[in-house]
Design a protein around this motif. Structure first.
Motif, short mmCIF file in Angstrom:
data_model
loop_
_atom_site.label_atom_id
_atom_site.label_comp_id
_atom_site.label_asym_id
_atom_site.label_seq_id
_atom_site.Cartn_x
_atom_site.Cartn_y
_atom_site.Cartn_z
N PRO A 151 18.61 -12.18 28.73
CA PRO A 151 17.96 -11.62 28.39
C PRO A 151 17.53 -10.19 29.38
O PRO A 151 19.56 -9.42 29.92
CB PRO A 151 16.37 -11.45 29.09
N LEU A 180 18.96 -10.70 36.35
CA LEU A 180 18.30 -11.11 35.40
C LEU A 180 16.78 -10.27 35.12
O LEU A 180 16.15 -9.97 36.13
CB LEU A 180 17.48 -12.69 35.17
N HIS A 181 16.59 -9.74 34.08
CA HIS A 181 15.80 -8.32 33.89
C HIS A 181 15.72 -8.53 32.06
O HIS A 181 16.57 -8.76 31.46
CB HIS A 181 16.83 -7.00 33.81
N TYR A 182 13.89 -8.28 31.82
CA TYR A 182 14.01 -8.38 30.81
C TYR A 182 13.78 -6.47 30.11
O TYR A 182 13.26 -6.51 28.82
CB TYR A 182 12.34 -8.50 30.61
N ASP A 183 13.74 -5.82 30.70
CA ASP A 183 13.60 -4.29 30.32
C ASP A 183 15.11 -3.74 30.44
O ASP A 183 16.32 -4.22 30.84
CB ASP A 183 12.68 -3.82 31.33
#
Lengths: 183, 852
Positions: A151, A180-183
């Protein structure tokens, strides 16, 4: 890298309904690219300009699935790649393009091609060369089986590097310690 | 919205007056108010809220919960086809289509003239005489094309229901085999006289000797329940008869209420005598509303005979009366704590237990909730003694059991067997042949294959609330399971994550297989959702919901496998269909660059405990993942763990509020059982598992459910970096949402000058609801709808936040753990790298705050 594979791994990449930002981020692994090309060779990819994917060890897909051509490319990748990876927010959950999903397609296209201020005699493009848009933008795991997910919008260069090195070395890839990043 | 005609408001005010403007009567008021116009227009809800002096949002929340309450117009003739599997087997779909064709309407849509609407509803309890329907609440069974033709004609002629042929509304009892209960001939009051003669203690002793266990399915010892309520503190005690017989395939209570109502009411009085209760309710499911007039008549007769009211049978101080409370189409209200919520005029959401209803039930009073059959059976015990009752049945299952038989057999109906009756004998008695499987206990029960027919009906073998649906060799057990999963998805109250999202996901997978898009990978996903539902659900509805799939996957696996079109993976949607709209818009037929060579295109609640007092006096401890955690009495597992520096995740828990228990992320395994750490008091010596691969895997699954349920697009969200859902995704290394996205349509509300509501990200933790109600005193928010359709509403008839008294300084404006409630003009102000969860993980942050 601890255990190197016996032969160079063949890797293909493609961007579907994405912005190529994930590919740019891929390039952000900088000098690791030199290490990488020691152990992999690229098949179809914007980096090689090869147009059709052939048998590969790893396929990397950026972007979600928004039209019939995306479906075709994705299926070709699945057929040819032993391991298929979703790279970035759009591939993982549809991302920004999927925000059209609650708007009916007709409304969406008419708004852009017919009713936008300043348009005269606007019409929805119907050139046979253009792929037909799907009713909704889909994450790629809803169209073919996906083995791994990275992601991020985009995933950072270090995250991509960590993931690929884990994978190539035979470790189950993990993104920890802020990677880990969603943005 | 235009105001209603004044005579309608006058009628509404009359209803409010009749119900004494009592908010606990809200559901009854809504049911009565709906009779005025056939539905509940927005101004009606506003007026009810004003009349009861409660927030409008709460009224809307309740109105949106029950299937039989309509906040949008429905036809003057509301036709609901019962959609149990037994109705489906008798061809209800074809009859529904036929009726719609004759009336020129689409299923689920009202006719343009407002005359009629036709759709389906959950099992209406006429499985022995299906296919069945309800027309404006009146039951019609034995539907066939002839009847459908006549019904269509009468609707077209707008003939009032009273003038329809009486035989249409005839509901047969179909009693096929009588035992001790159904054969009992008793004059009203006889059992009560016997019990009064023994005195309450003597009567309770007989009950104990009888070993009577609850007939609603769970089998709890009735005498223990009664004794607990009797001994519980509180003067006012309550007896509730649970006549919310919603389990598909069950209809014994319908027959008892129709023909043996005196036994049921007498049983309630017997319970009242033992417990010392003064108040009784019959919670009658909305589907049985047609029984109400005759039940009221029986109650009136009993009052006249001195069997209800003051000084019953001349016994000074024995005061007890019964009122009937209607349900309105919600299976979950059969769960006793949800039923009590509904009795109190609320949404039927199951409560956190303990405290159990026998200690704190209706309005906090000790409350006994018993099944209809259980109560009727107590008459036998009063008349003939406990020992006599216990003499029938098996060691752990005393007495007889009413079985509701339906499906493939010659003689469907009610059978009374002593416990211990063998399945094969029952099948023989009802004339079933070539039986492939039976579903015992309804949708939440057990599916038995033919090799299990030697088993017996008893709590120690095959327990049942009474449903017994028979499937012969021609039936497809996959379709049976699919029907039940549809049922659960429709009936989920939507409170907890696993049930709200999981039942809908499961429905999606079953439909995918049915539509011919199934792949082997789906069976793995189905297994995984089954496990999350079983382990993490808040109540029995959720944990039982995967039973039909689990059983049939085990016993009828080929019924699934033959539907698979791939051993690998298949998308759930049809690519061709997904392109159809674009083809039409562009007048093209081809798919260039499309699918060539791709084969055919298929496409610390601090109020509760003294949190300050840590340390020396905390001598009790439990083990969390093997490490000792000290706690004080009343502390929950989550509170004690966090105080001791161990992180247990949660989204809905907040130290300023009582435990909510809806997100289920705090799930732990305590003494081998899955429980919510936030709602479970710690117990001395417990071994609790939390940070284990199994539990963390389940938490990951729940997070994935939340991520596909809403529209969570972190890159464009102002809350990114400060969002607890996102932070938990990082904490548990969620790399993929895994499941199919629902992509729901949830418009944003930007009407308020200072605050934006983006419902796309709502996870239903209800923190805003609770903060606005309990801290701000405004009740700006409430939840309405249920299951996957549950959604947040605001306290305004317009539905706009700007029309409420919401302010950005409200606690509710500053409590959302995700990005629903956003302050305007400050989004993205904090650069990436400096946001809350850029600086610390959620576990680090939580533990640090907890210790400061």
């Amino acid at each position: 890298m601890s255990t190197l594979p016996a032969r160079k791994l063949r890797v293909a990449t493609a961007s579907l309904a994405g912005c190529f930002g994930c590919h740019m981020s891929f390039l952000d692994i900088d000098e690791h690219l030199f290490e990488l090309v020691d152990i992999i060779e690229f098949d179809r990819s914007p980096l090689t300009d090869i147009k059709e994917v052939g048998p590969c060890d790893i396929g990397i897909i950026e972007g979600g699935v928004c039209n019939s051509e995306n479906v075709h490319v994705l299926r070709e990748f699945r057929r040819n790649c032993k391991t298929l990876i979703a790279l970035g927010a759009c591939a993982v959950n549809g991302g920004l393009p999927a925000q059209r999903n609650h708007i009916p397609l007709a409304e969406c296209l008419r708004e852009v091609y017919q009713f936008r201020p300043g348009l005269e005699n606007g019409q929805i493009p119907n050139d046979p060369e253009l792929p037909l848009p799907l009713d909704k933008v889909r994450p790629i795991h809803e169209v073919v089986r996906i083995d791994y997910f990275i992601p991020g919008c985009p995933p950072s260069g270090p995250a991509i590097w960590k993931f690929l090195t884990d994978l190539i070395a035979g470790r189950t890839p993990r993104l920890t310690g802020g990677l880990l990043h969603y943005d | 919205m235009s105001a209603l005609p004044s005579d309608e408001f006058a009628a509404l005010d009359g209803i409010l007056q009749r119900h004494r403007h009592d908010p606990t009567r809200l559901l009854q008021i809504l049911i009565d108010a709906q009779d005025i116009a056939g539905w509940l227009p927005a101004p009606v809800l506003t007026r009810i809220a004003a009349g009861l002096d409660i927030p409008r949002a709460r009224v809307e929340g309740v109105a949106g919960f029950y299937s039989f309450l309509y906040t949008r117009p429905v036809g003057r003739y509301r036709v609901l086809f019962s959609d149990n599997i037994t109705d489906r087997m008798l061809g209800n779909a074809e009859l529904l289509d036929a009726l719609c064709r004759k009336l020129w309407i689409e299923p689920g849509k009202m006719s343009e003239d407002g005359l009629v609407s036709v759709t389906t509803t959950s099992c209406t309890g006429l499985c022995d005489q299906g296919p069945a329907m309800l027309v404006n609440g009146q039951a019609i069974g034995q539907l066939n094309h002839r009847r459908i033709n006549e019904i269509a004609e009468m609707i077209r002629q707008q003939r009032p229901l009273e003038l329809w042929p009486a035989e249409f509304f005839q509901v047969d009892d179909n009693i096929r085999l009588k035992g001790a209960l159904l054969g009992l001939e008793m004059a009203p009051g006889e059992a009560l006289k016997a019990a009064i003669a023994r005195g309450p203690e003597g009567w309770l002793a007989e009950m104990q000797a009888s070993n009577l266990r609850g007939r609603g399915g769970a089998g709890f010892a009735t005498a223990v329940k009664w004794a607990s309520a009797r001994n519980a503190p509180g003067e006012l005690k309550v007896i509730v008869c649970n006549a919310d017989e919603g389990e598909p395939g069950t209809f014994k209570d319908r027959v008892l209420l129709n023909r043996y109502a005196d036994l049921v009411f007498e049983g309630m009085s017997l319970a009242a005598w033992a417990v010392g209760a003064g108040e009784g309710f019959v919670y009658l499911r909305g589907e049985y509303r047609y029984l109400r007039p005759q039940l009221e008549a029986v109650l009136a007769r009993r009052r006249e005979a001195g069997l209800l009211g003051k000084n019953i049978l001349g016994q000074p101080g024995f005061d007890f009366d019964i009122q009937i409370h209607l349900g309105a189409g919600a299976y979950v209200c059969g769960e006793e704590s949800a039923l009590i919520e509904s009795l109190e005029g609320k949404r039927g959401t199951p409560r956190i237990r303990p405290p159990f209803p026998v200690i704190k039930g209706y309005l906090g009073r000790p409350t006994v909730v018993n099944n209809v059959e259980t109560l009727a059976k107590t008459c036998l015990i009063a008349l003939h003694g406990g020992a006599d009752f216990a003499a029938t049945g098996t060691a752990q299952s005393a007495g007889t059991k009413l079985i509701s038989i339906s499906g493939d057999c010659a003689l469907p109906g009610i059978y009374e067997y002593p416990f211990g009756a063998q399945i094969s004998r029952i099948l023989e008695d009802c004339g079933a042949s070539d039986t492939q499987a039976i579903q015992v206990g309804g949708a939440s029960g057990i599916c038995l294959a033919s090799y299990e027919f030697q088993r017996r009906i008893a709590y120690e073998d095959v327990p049942t609330a009474g449903a017994f649906m028979i499937f012969d060799g021609t039936r497809d057990l996959f379709e049976v399971a699919r029907a039940f999963i549809h049922f659960f998805a429709h009936e989920s109250c939507g409170f907890c994550t696993p049930c709200r999202v999981g039942t809908s996901l499961l429905k999606g997978f079953m439909d995918k297989l049915a539509d011919g898009h199934g792949a082997k990978a789906d069976l793995n996903d189905i297994d995984w959702i089954d496990r999350l539902l079983k382990n993490a659900s808040h109540c029995g509805l959720g944990s039982a919901s995967p039973n039909p799939v689990i059983d049939t996957l085990q016993k009828f696996r080929p019924a699934y496998e033959r539907r698979l079109v791939s051993l690998d993976f298949e998308p759930a949607f049809d690519l061709d269909a997904a392109l159809a709209e674009a083809r039409q818009l562009t007048a093209r037929t081809s798919t260039p660059g499309g699918t060539k060579g791709a084969g055919p295109p298929r496409a610390c609640f601090r109020g509760g405990t003294a949190c300050g007092a840590k340390g020396a006096q905390m001598t009790k401890q439990f083990l969390l993942d093997g490490l000792p955690v000290p706690f004080e009495d009343g502390q929950t597992v989550l509170e004690a763990a966090r105080a001791a520096g161990h992180y247990i995740p949660s989204l809905c828990w907040h130290q300023d509020f009582p435990p909510h228990g809806s997100c289920k992320l705090c799930v732990v395994k305590a003494a081998g059982r899955h429980v919510s750490a936030c709602a479970t008091p710690a117990k001395e010596g417990w071994e609790v598992e939390s940070n284990t691969p199994e539990i963390n895997g389940e938490r990951r699954g729940l997070l994935q459910m939340l991520l596909v349920e809403g529209n969570h697009f972190c890159p464009s969200c102002e809350k990114s970096g400060d969002c607890e859902l996102q932070a938990l995704g990082y904490e548990y290394e969620v790399l993929t949402p895994r499941f199919r996205h629902f992509f729901p349509e949830r418009p944003v509300d930007a009407s308020h000058p200072d605050v934006l509501l983006d419902f796309n990200r709502c996870i239903f933790c209800e923190l805003c609801v609770r903060a606005s109600r309990d801290i701000d005193g405004k009740s700006v928010f409430a939840l309405t709808g249920r299951g996957i359709d549950k959604h947040l509403v605001v306290n305004a008839e317009s539905g706009r936040l700007a029309d409420t008294d919401f302010a950005k300084t409200d606690r509710a404006a500053n409590i959302c753990p995700v990005g629903v409630i956003l302050h305007k003009r400050v989004g993205f102000a904090v650069p990436i790298g400096e946001r809350t969860f850029d600086l610390a993980t959620i576990s680090e942050k939580t533990l640090k705050e907890g210790s400061s």
